[in-house]
Design a protein around this motif. Structure first.
Motif, PDB file in Angstrom:
ATOM      1  N   LYS A 102       0.812  -1.223   0.000  1.00 39.49           N
ATOM      2  CA  LYS A 102       0.000   0.000   0.000  1.00 39.49           C
ATOM      3  C   LYS A 102       0.844   1.271   0.000  1.00 39.49           C
ATOM      4  O   LYS A 102       0.460   2.289  -0.558  1.00 39.49           O
ATOM      5  CB  LYS A 102      -0.963   0.031   1.202  1.00 39.49           C
ATOM      6  CG  LYS A 102      -2.014  -1.057   1.201  1.00 39.49           C
ATOM      7  CD  LYS A 102      -2.948  -0.873   2.389  1.00 39.49           C
ATOM      8  CE  LYS A 102      -4.019  -1.956   2.418  1.00 39.49           C
ATOM      9  NZ  LYS A 102      -4.937  -1.784   3.568  1.00 39.49           N
ATOM     10  N   LYS A 103       1.992   1.221   0.641  1.00 34.70           N
ATOM     11  CA  LYS A 103       2.844   2.402   0.767  1.00 34.70           C
ATOM     12  C   LYS A 103       4.301   1.984   0.717  1.00 34.70           C
ATOM     13  O   LYS A 103       4.676   0.938   1.258  1.00 34.70           O
ATOM     14  CB  LYS A 103       2.547   3.120   2.092  1.00 34.70           C
ATOM     15  CG  LYS A 103       3.274   4.434   2.273  1.00 34.70           C
ATOM     16  CD  LYS A 103       3.017   5.019   3.645  1.00 34.70           C
ATOM     17  CE  LYS A 103       1.591   5.472   3.811  1.00 34.70           C
ATOM     18  NZ  LYS A 103       1.298   6.713   3.050  1.00 34.70           N
ATOM     19  N   LEU A 104       5.142   2.765   0.022  1.00 34.95           N
ATOM     20  CA  LEU A 104       6.577   2.526   0.044  1.00 34.95           C
ATOM     21  C   LEU A 104       7.160   3.267   1.246  1.00 34.95           C
ATOM     22  O   LEU A 104       6.963   4.481   1.392  1.00 34.95           O
ATOM     23  CB  LEU A 104       7.242   3.031  -1.233  1.00 34.95           C
ATOM     24  CG  LEU A 104       6.836   2.358  -2.544  1.00 34.95           C
ATOM     25  CD1 LEU A 104       7.595   2.982  -3.713  1.00 34.95           C
ATOM     26  CD2 LEU A 104       7.097   0.858  -2.492  1.00 34.95           C
ATOM     27  N   ALA A 105       7.868   2.548   2.104  1.00 30.73           N
ATOM     28  CA  ALA A 105       8.397   3.176   3.310  1.00 30.73           C
ATOM     29  C   ALA A 105       9.615   2.418   3.811  1.00 30.73           C
ATOM     30  O   ALA A 105       9.752   1.202   3.602  1.00 30.73           O
ATOM     31  CB  ALA A 105       7.331   3.216   4.410  1.00 30.73           C
ATOM     32  N   ILE A 106      10.509   3.144   4.468  1.00 29.64           N
ATOM     33  CA  ILE A 106      11.679   2.563   5.117  1.00 29.64           C
ATOM     34  C   ILE A 106      11.695   3.016   6.565  1.00 29.64           C
ATOM     35  O   ILE A 106      11.395   4.182   6.867  1.00 29.64           O
ATOM     36  CB  ILE A 106      12.986   2.998   4.410  1.00 29.64           C
ATOM     37  CG1 ILE A 106      13.101   2.283   3.058  1.00 29.64           C
ATOM     38  CG2 ILE A 106      14.212   2.690   5.263  1.00 29.64           C
ATOM     39  CD1 ILE A 106      14.353   2.647   2.277  1.00 29.64           C
ATOM     40  N   VAL A 107      12.032   2.105   7.456  1.00 23.60           N
ATOM     41  CA  VAL A 107      12.151   2.411   8.884  1.00 23.60           C
ATOM     42  C   VAL A 107      13.637   2.461   9.231  1.00 23.60           C
ATOM     43  O   VAL A 107      14.370   1.501   9.004  1.00 23.60           O
ATOM     44  CB  VAL A 107      11.441   1.353   9.747  1.00 23.60           C
ATOM     45  CG1 VAL A 107      11.590   1.701  11.231  1.00 23.60           C
ATOM     46  CG2 VAL A 107       9.963   1.261   9.368  1.00 23.60           C
ATOM     47  N   TYR A 108      14.081   3.595   9.775  1.00 21.87           N
ATOM     48  CA  TYR A 108      15.489   3.800  10.108  1.00 21.87           C
ATOM     49  C   TYR A 108      15.719   3.722  11.613  1.00 21.87           C
ATOM     50  O   TYR A 108      14.855   4.133  12.410  1.00 21.87           O
ATOM     51  CB  TYR A 108      15.963   5.186   9.650  1.00 21.87           C
ATOM     52  CG  TYR A 108      15.898   5.441   8.180  1.00 21.87           C
ATOM     53  CD1 TYR A 108      16.779   4.821   7.309  1.00 21.87           C
ATOM     54  CD2 TYR A 108      14.976   6.336   7.646  1.00 21.87           C
ATOM     55  CE1 TYR A 108      16.741   5.080   5.943  1.00 21.87           C
ATOM     56  CE2 TYR A 108      14.938   6.608   6.293  1.00 21.87           C
ATOM     57  CZ  TYR A 108      15.818   5.969   5.449  1.00 21.87           C
ATOM     58  OH  TYR A 108      15.773   6.234   4.104  1.00 21.87           O
ATOM     59  N   ASP A 109      16.911   3.252  11.968  1.00 22.24           N
ATOM     60  CA  ASP A 109      17.352   3.299  13.350  1.00 22.24           C
ATOM     61  C   ASP A 109      17.850   4.720  13.603  1.00 22.24           C
ATOM     62  O   ASP A 109      19.046   4.999  13.576  1.00 22.24           O
ATOM     63  CB  ASP A 109      18.470   2.267  13.579  1.00 22.24           C
ATOM     64  CG  ASP A 109      18.913   2.212  15.027  1.00 22.24           C
ATOM     65  OD1 ASP A 109      18.346   2.953  15.847  1.00 22.24           O
ATOM     66  OD2 ASP A 109      19.831   1.431  15.345  1.00 22.24           O
ATOM     67  N   LEU A 110      16.927   5.621  13.852  1.00 15.83           N
ATOM     68  CA  LEU A 110      17.258   7.040  13.942  1.00 15.83           C
ATOM     69  C   LEU A 110      16.424   7.703  15.029  1.00 15.83           C
ATOM     70  O   LEU A 110      15.200   7.693  14.990  1.00 15.83           O
ATOM     71  CB  LEU A 110      16.986   7.728  12.601  1.00 15.83           C
ATOM     72  CG  LEU A 110      17.148   9.242  12.556  1.00 15.83           C
ATOM     73  CD1 LEU A 110      18.593   9.632  12.811  1.00 15.83           C
ATOM     74  CD2 LEU A 110      16.677   9.787  11.219  1.00 15.83           C
ATOM     75  N   LYS A 111      17.097   8.286  16.010  1.00  9.68           N
ATOM     76  CA  LYS A 111      16.436   9.025  17.079  1.00  9.68           C
ATOM     77  C   LYS A 111      17.245  10.275  17.371  1.00  9.68           C
ATOM     78  O   LYS A 111      18.438  10.210  17.636  1.00  9.68           O
ATOM     79  CB  LYS A 111      16.319   8.182  18.341  1.00  9.68           C
ATOM     80  CG  LYS A 111      15.785   8.958  19.546  1.00  9.68           C
ATOM     81  CD  LYS A 111      15.828   8.131  20.809  1.00  9.68           C
ATOM     82  CE  LYS A 111      15.372   8.958  22.011  1.00  9.68           C
ATOM     83  NZ  LYS A 111      15.450   8.194  23.274  1.00  9.68           N
ATOM     84  N   PHE A 112      16.579  11.403  17.301  1.00  9.31           N
ATOM     85  CA  PHE A 112      17.213  12.664  17.683  1.00  9.31           C
ATOM     86  C   PHE A 112      16.428  13.266  18.844  1.00  9.31           C
ATOM     87  O   PHE A 112      15.201  13.292  18.825  1.00  9.31           O
ATOM     88  CB  PHE A 112      17.228  13.655  16.525  1.00  9.31           C
ATOM     89  CG  PHE A 112      18.168  13.303  15.411  1.00  9.31           C
ATOM     90  CD1 PHE A 112      17.799  13.477  14.096  1.00  9.31           C
ATOM     91  CD2 PHE A 112      19.431  12.803  15.678  1.00  9.31           C
ATOM     92  CE1 PHE A 112      18.665  13.166  13.062  1.00  9.31           C
ATOM     93  CE2 PHE A 112      20.301  12.502  14.661  1.00  9.31           C
ATOM     94  CZ  PHE A 112      19.920  12.669  13.344  1.00  9.31           C
ATOM     95  N   LYS A 113      17.131  13.741  19.857  1.00  9.62           N
ATOM     96  CA  LYS A 113      16.445  14.464  20.927  1.00  9.62           C
ATOM     97  C   LYS A 113      15.872  15.757  20.378  1.00  9.62           C
ATOM     98  O   LYS A 113      14.847  16.242  20.828  1.00  9.62           O
ATOM     99  CB  LYS A 113      17.421  14.762  22.074  1.00  9.62           C
ATOM    100  CG  LYS A 113      17.905  13.525  22.811  1.00  9.62           C
ATOM    101  CD  LYS A 113      18.873  13.889  23.929  1.00  9.62           C
ATOM    102  CE  LYS A 113      19.374  12.652  24.645  1.00  9.62           C
ATOM    103  NZ  LYS A 113      20.371  12.975  25.702  1.00  9.62           N
ATOM    104  N   ARG A 114      16.578  16.308  19.410  1.00 10.49           N
ATOM    105  CA  ARG A 114      16.084  17.491  18.711  1.00 10.49           C
ATOM    106  C   ARG A 114      16.461  17.334  17.252  1.00 10.49           C
ATOM    107  O   ARG A 114      17.631  17.354  16.888  1.00 10.49           O
ATOM    108  CB  ARG A 114      16.710  18.768  19.282  1.00 10.49           C
ATOM    109  CG  ARG A 114      16.190  20.036  18.601  1.00 10.49           C
ATOM    110  CD  ARG A 114      16.808  21.283  19.204  1.00 10.49           C
ATOM    111  NE  ARG A 114      18.232  21.372  18.935  1.00 10.49           N
ATOM    112  CZ  ARG A 114      18.993  22.390  19.318  1.00 10.49           C
ATOM    113  NH1 ARG A 114      18.459  23.366  20.011  1.00 10.49           N
ATOM    114  NH2 ARG A 114      20.283  22.408  19.018  1.00 10.49           N
ATOM    115  N   SER A 115      15.485  17.162  16.407  1.00  9.08           N
ATOM    116  CA  SER A 115      15.739  16.921  14.992  1.00  9.08           C
ATOM    117  C   SER A 115      15.638  18.232  14.221  1.00  9.08           C
ATOM    118  O   SER A 115      14.707  19.000  14.419  1.00  9.08           O
ATOM    119  CB  SER A 115      14.725  15.926  14.428  1.00  9.08           C
ATOM    120  OG  SER A 115      14.797  14.714  15.117  1.00  9.08           O
TER     121      SER A 115
END
Length: 279
Positions: A102-115
């Protein structure tokens, strides 16, 4: 493309996710982080509570002709992330999973306290931080040159964390020379490198001027720097006159309209480190 993945494309630890998985991870896409060239970014959480970032490719109707390259770009990114040279590169993101239901998507190992994206005009984004971004950017270009990869992105596709480490969150492969550049000739690789050097000069100029590019591609930037008295550094940045002049000279060599006269990436990195170390 679906058949390609079902046949067992090696994607390391990345998992094939359903659309239902994406809805659960993003809480029905309720926490948007911003947009990149292809679509949108969302904050998400895995079952174990791990925070992640989800990138989607957004198909816009009726102007679908703008989106014809999305499936290919989606596939390219997943395949590229299995290259050992990119896996070890700190400026690319680790893939946790991907979805093509249904949707093209990628999940990243990415976390920013402030992006945030490159904050060219922010007062707290000082000289030291800007030079850290520039150095990381040059090291990223060195990796791409060594990998013989001709990638295209914009400054809006670069994110930085609180320590001013850069992450390239969106890009596409330039397929003008074929599917990949693995068999590229020496001259082809040199052409790719010289193009990257020009882009580095542009970004460095944006960083020291504290603004995004707003000039035509054919504009003689070296002439512009000369018009500024040999230094394009914004007056609010705390840097001595010698460093200001030397960094501007480095930019001049990188944005030279004659590509053969631009330095190679190793020389750029060496000179940048020398200037920054003395500044």
């Amino acid at each position: 493309m679906q058949g390609t993945f079902k046949k067992g494309l090696n994607v390391g630890d990345a998992k094939i996710l359903s659309h239902g998985d994406l809805e659960r991870i993003t809480n029905n896409f309720s926490d948007p982080l911003g947009r990149v060239g292809c679509g949108s970014l969302f904050r998400g959480f895995m079952n174990d509570g791990k925070e992640v970032t989800v990138k989607t490719w957004d198909f816009m109707f009726p102007a679908v002709y703008h989106c014809v390259g999305y499936p290919r770009n989606f596939h390219d990114e997943i395949v590229l992330m299995e290259r050992s040279g990119l896996k070890s590169c700190p400026f690319f993101l680790k893939l946790i999973g991907f979805c093509f239901e249904k949707k093209l998507a990628i999940v990243y190992d990415l976390k920013f306290k402030r992006s945030f994206w490159l904050p060219f005009g922010w007062a707290e984004f000082g000289w030291k931080e800007r030079m850290r971004v520039a150095t990381n950017y040059a090291l990223l270009l060195k990796t791409l040159t060594m990998e013989k990869l001709d990638l295209v992105w914009s400054s809006g596709d670069i994110m930085i964390d609180e320590e001013y480490n850069i992450k390239l969150i969106h890009y596409v492969i330039n397929h003008s020379k074929g599917e990949t550049c693995d068999d590229a000739s020496v001259s082809d690789v040199m052409e790719i490198e010289k193009g990257y050097i020009f882009e580095f000069g542009i970004l460095l100029l944006e960083l020291i001027m504290k603004r995004k590019r707003a000039w035509h591609a054919s504009y003689q930037l070296s002439s512009y720097i000369k018009e500024k008295g040999g230094s394009a550094v914004h007056e609010t940045l705390e840097v001595d006159a010698v460093t200001s002049t030397e960094i501007s000279k480095l930019i001049e060599t990188c944005v030279c309209m004659e590509s053969a006269q631009r330095p190679d990436i190793e020389s750029v990195i060496s000179e940048l480190k020398r200037i920054v170390g003395s500044g």
